[in-house]
Design a protein around this motif. Structure first.
Motif, mmCIF file in Angstrom:
data_model
loop_
_atom_site.group_PDB
_atom_site.id
_atom_site.type_symbol
_atom_site.label_atom_id
_atom_site.label_comp_id
_atom_site.label_asym_id
_atom_site.label_seq_id
_atom_site.Cartn_x
_atom_site.Cartn_y
_atom_site.Cartn_z
ATOM 1 N N ALA A 1 0.833 -1.207 0.000
ATOM 2 C CA ALA A 1 0.000 0.000 0.000
ATOM 3 C C ALA A 1 0.868 1.258 0.000
ATOM 4 C CB ALA A 1 -0.935 0.005 1.206
ATOM 5 N N SER A 13 2.298 12.950 -8.729
ATOM 6 C CA SER A 13 1.756 11.978 -7.762
ATOM 7 C C SER A 13 0.313 12.327 -7.425
ATOM 8 C CB SER A 13 2.568 12.054 -6.464
ATOM 9 O OG SER A 13 2.495 13.386 -5.964
ATOM 10 N N THR A 14 -0.317 11.460 -6.628
ATOM 11 C CA THR A 14 -1.648 11.770 -6.071
ATOM 12 C C THR A 14 -1.579 13.098 -5.310
ATOM 13 O OG1 THR A 14 -1.992 9.403 -5.733
ATOM 14 C CG2 THR A 14 -3.474 10.890 -4.555
ATOM 15 N N THR A 15 -0.533 13.245 -4.520
ATOM 16 C CA THR A 15 -0.370 14.460 -3.708
ATOM 17 C C THR A 15 -0.389 15.700 -4.590
ATOM 18 O OG1 THR A 15 0.942 13.190 -2.123
ATOM 19 C CG2 THR A 15 1.182 15.592 -2.056
ATOM 20 N N HIS A 30 -6.095 10.492 3.971
ATOM 21 C CA HIS A 30 -4.630 10.620 4.004
ATOM 22 C C HIS A 30 -4.322 12.124 4.061
ATOM 23 C CE1 HIS A 30 -0.567 10.591 2.200
ATOM 24 N NE2 HIS A 30 -0.498 9.302 2.492
ATOM 25 N N SER A 49 -2.616 13.918 2.386
ATOM 26 C CA SER A 49 -2.544 14.597 1.077
ATOM 27 C C SER A 49 -3.928 14.969 0.555
ATOM 28 C CB SER A 49 -1.786 13.750 0.056
ATOM 29 O OG SER A 49 -2.490 12.576 -0.222
ATOM 30 N N THR A 81 -11.585 9.863 0.033
ATOM 31 C CA THR A 81 -10.788 8.760 -0.490
ATOM 32 C C THR A 81 -11.717 7.632 -0.953
ATOM 33 O OG1 THR A 81 -8.848 7.406 -0.075
ATOM 34 C CG2 THR A 81 -10.450 7.480 1.706
ATOM 35 N N THR A 129 -10.628 4.400 -1.341
ATOM 36 C CA THR A 129 -10.257 3.288 -0.442
ATOM 37 C C THR A 129 -9.289 3.821 0.605
ATOM 38 O OG1 THR A 129 -10.541 1.669 -2.209
ATOM 39 C CG2 THR A 129 -9.176 0.996 -0.354
ATOM 40 N N ASN A 165 -6.287 3.986 3.192
ATOM 41 C CA ASN A 165 -4.971 3.354 3.259
ATOM 42 C C ASN A 165 -4.706 2.724 4.627
ATOM 43 O OD1 ASN A 165 -4.784 6.063 4.316
ATOM 44 N ND2 ASN A 165 -2.573 5.816 4.373
ATOM 45 N N ASP A 217 -9.805 10.710 -4.107
ATOM 46 C CA ASP A 217 -8.432 10.221 -3.962
ATOM 47 C C ASP A 217 -8.470 8.712 -4.216
ATOM 48 O OD1 ASP A 217 -6.092 9.122 -3.051
ATOM 49 O OD2 ASP A 217 -6.150 10.065 -1.069
ATOM 50 N N ALA A 245 -5.772 6.787 -4.804
ATOM 51 C CA ALA A 245 -4.417 6.225 -4.666
ATOM 52 C C ALA A 245 -4.456 4.753 -4.265
ATOM 53 C CB ALA A 245 -3.615 7.025 -3.648
ATOM 54 N N GLN A 246 -5.356 4.401 -3.330
ATOM 55 C CA GLN A 246 -5.421 3.009 -2.862
ATOM 56 C C GLN A 246 -6.443 2.191 -3.625
ATOM 57 O OE1 GLN A 246 -3.358 1.500 -0.958
ATOM 58 N NE2 GLN A 246 -2.269 3.256 -0.124
ATOM 59 N N SER A 272 -1.602 7.603 -8.231
ATOM 60 C CA SER A 272 -0.143 7.569 -8.457
ATOM 61 C C SER A 272 0.248 6.303 -9.197
ATOM 62 C CB SER A 272 0.606 7.541 -7.113
ATOM 63 O OG SER A 272 0.300 8.651 -6.328
ATOM 64 N N HIS A 296 3.105 4.675 -8.853
ATOM 65 C CA HIS A 296 3.942 3.746 -8.082
ATOM 66 C C HIS A 296 3.149 2.792 -7.203
ATOM 67 C CE1 HIS A 296 3.759 5.536 -3.975
ATOM 68 N NE2 HIS A 296 3.409 6.610 -4.643
ATOM 69 N N LYS A 297 1.844 3.035 -7.028
ATOM 70 C CA LYS A 297 1.037 2.096 -6.229
ATOM 71 C C LYS A 297 0.404 1.038 -7.124
ATOM 72 C CE LYS A 297 0.090 5.326 -2.547
ATOM 73 N NZ LYS A 297 0.910 4.985 -1.370
HETATM 74 N N1 PMP Z 1 -3.911 8.980 -0.619
HETATM 75 C C1 PMP Z 1 -3.832 7.738 -0.133
HETATM 76 C C2 PMP Z 1 -5.092 7.064 0.315
HETATM 77 C C3 PMP Z 1 -2.588 7.122 -0.040
HETATM 78 O O1 PMP Z 1 -2.500 5.886 0.474
HETATM 79 C C4 PMP Z 1 -1.438 7.789 -0.500
HETATM 80 C C5 PMP Z 1 -0.065 7.139 -0.414
HETATM 81 N N2 PMP Z 1 0.266 6.628 0.834
HETATM 82 C C6 PMP Z 1 -1.579 9.073 -1.017
HETATM 83 C C7 PMP Z 1 -2.833 9.631 -1.068
HETATM 84 C C8 PMP Z 1 -0.415 9.862 -1.494
HETATM 85 O O2 PMP Z 1 0.183 9.259 -2.595
HETATM 86 P P1 PMP Z 1 1.577 9.804 -3.130
HETATM 87 O O3 PMP Z 1 2.528 9.740 -1.967
HETATM 88 O O4 PMP Z 1 1.929 8.871 -4.230
HETATM 89 O O5 PMP Z 1 1.341 11.198 -3.575
#
Ligand code: PMP
Length: 411
Positions: free
Chosen positions: A30, A93-95, A123, A125, A171, A173, A175, A200, A202-203, A223, A225-226
């Motif tokens: 994750a 990135s998501t951020t 999260h 972000s 979000t 899902t 994290n 969001d 990301a997950q 993102s 990378h996930k």
């Molecule tokens: N939102 C969630 C739910 C995440 O799990 C993450 C990564 N841990 C992020 C946002 C941020 O992703 P990134 O660090 O790739 O910007």
């Protein structure tokens, strides 16, 4: 188990590594997923044979690089069922995607006295950009709370979503809890109040098919990378009309239509948001990661992860002193399990597991308000992927017990 998914470890040479003399068991998917060889090969092939800057040259190599870069945009659009490639903005990135929405779109639509609604399971972000926007604008930030079974309290969401709400950011899902929120229903509720929905993902992106058109979200971020891609590449999907209205927040090369001494005109979306030389290799890697996922089948990946959770959750639950956060149902974990063991600090547990070759995350998981709501300062989080095996779950539960025994002997 699905046969094809069982033989995939050969695509992940890192999994053959030893950590502290033990075979690596990577359970921090994750945080970031491992990158399979076919994705790495395509990134290398680009730098080795095709490298040139995009959108600049009139020469063949630059045109070929631009074509590949833009073809991946179409691939991303198709992957998340967006209407066209122009709704896909490349970010870091998501951020960065979420910050772009808050800084540009948020700045445009949120006024003094308005409300922004987020959830307690965000999260950082998807929390701090809205917290800071609310401060700048004199708006109010509100939080949807959890129910007693640690899912999103939809009654609370309905109560807090009013005509004063301008933006809802949520979000898909969690994290920490692994729970997936009912985005389609939420989108309908948000639009009934003429507010905008930012998701969001990301997950969510590594665990399920996402259809932004069916969900009818206004913005969605994730993102690379996930989801088996490289770091440093992210995506922001936005509805065309909204992206068209948004001003860029970064200025420089590639994002302009024309510049004079005193004025500048922007390109159309999405290019007006992509100032400077982008992460071209990252985009190529993202395209390769999407192809890899599609070959596996997103539904098959989800099924395998649910099987792994179905094996792991009861084994962990059977260990005296273990508290698992989130749903008791394996299908509601998206491959993520957060837990604590009585009288053992999560960092001690993670360090002990590391000594046994097992890599898990411990801490607040960039979700401090959620930790406070759960009444803890930190948890241990194990997160699986389709490349894990059911024997890994047995090894993990066995190891948690051994670390627990060690600390109980020491105290
Ligand atoms: N939102 C969630 C739910 C995440 O799990 C993450 C990564 N841990 C992020 C946002 C941020 O992703 P990134 O660090 O790739 O910007």
């Amino acid at each position: 188990m699905i046969n094809y998914l069982q033989n995939l470890t050969q695509d992940f040479p890192i999994l053959k590594k030893k950590i502290n003399g033990e075979p690596l068991l990577y359970l921090d998917n994750a945080a970031t997923s491992q990158t399979p060889t076919p994705v790495l090969k395509q990134i290398r092939a680009f730098y080795q044979n095709e490298n040139a800057n995009v959108h600049r040259g009139v020469y063949t190599l630059a045109n070929q690089a631009t074509e590949k870069y833009e073809r991946v945009r179409e691939q991303v659009a198709a992957f998340i069922h967006a209407p066209n490639a122009e709704t896909i903005v490349y970010t870091r990135s998501t951020t960065e995607s979420l910050n772009l929405v808050a800084s540009s779109f948020g700045n445009l639509v949120v006024q003094k006295g308005d409300e922004i609604l987020i959830t307690i399971m965000e999260h950082h972000s998807n929390l701090i950009p809205w917290q800071q926007l609310a401060k700048r604008k004199g708006a109010t930030l509100k939080y949807v709370e959890l129910t007693s079974d640690q899912t999103l309290d939809m009654a609370d969401l309905r109560a807090k979503l009013t005509s004063r709400t301008k933006i809802v950011a949520i979000t898909q899902t969690s994290n920490v809890l692994g729970v997936t929120n009912p985005i389609k229903i939420i989108a309908r509720l948000v639009h009934e109040q003429h507010a905008y929905l930012v998701v969001d993902a990301a997950q969510a992106i590594p665990h399920q098919t996402i259809d932004v058109s069916d969900l009818n979200v206004d913005f969605l971020a994730f993102s690379g990378h996930k989801m088996l891609g490289p770091t440093g590449i992210g995506v922001l999907y936005g509805k065309a009309g909204l992206l068209a209205a948004m001003p860029p927040i970064q200025y420089g090369g590639e994002m302009i239509a024309s510049v004079s001494r005193t004025e500048a005109k922007w390109q159309n979306a999405p290019w007006k948001f992509e100032a400077g030389t982008p992460n071209i290799g990252g985009v190529i890697g993202l395209g390769a990661a999407i192809s890899y996922y599609q070959k596996l089948g997103v539904a098959e990946v989800r099924q395998k992860e649910t099987q792994l959770m179905a094996s792991l959750l009861p084994q962990l639950q059977a260990i005296p002193g273990v508290t698992i956060y989130g749903s008791p149902k394996p299908a509601e974990h998206a491959g993520i399990v957060s837990f604590n063991v009585a009288n053992i600090h999560p960092h001690d547990m993670a360090t002990g597991l590391d000594m046994l070759g097992i890599e898990v995350r411990a801490g607040h998981h960039c979700a401090q308000p959620l930790m406070a709501a759960l009444g803890v300062s930190a948890t241990v989080r194990a997160s699986v992927s389709f490349y894990n095996a059911s024997e890994d779950m047995e090894r993990f539960a066995w190891s948690v017990e051994r670390v627990k025994e060690f600390f109980e002997r020491e105290s």
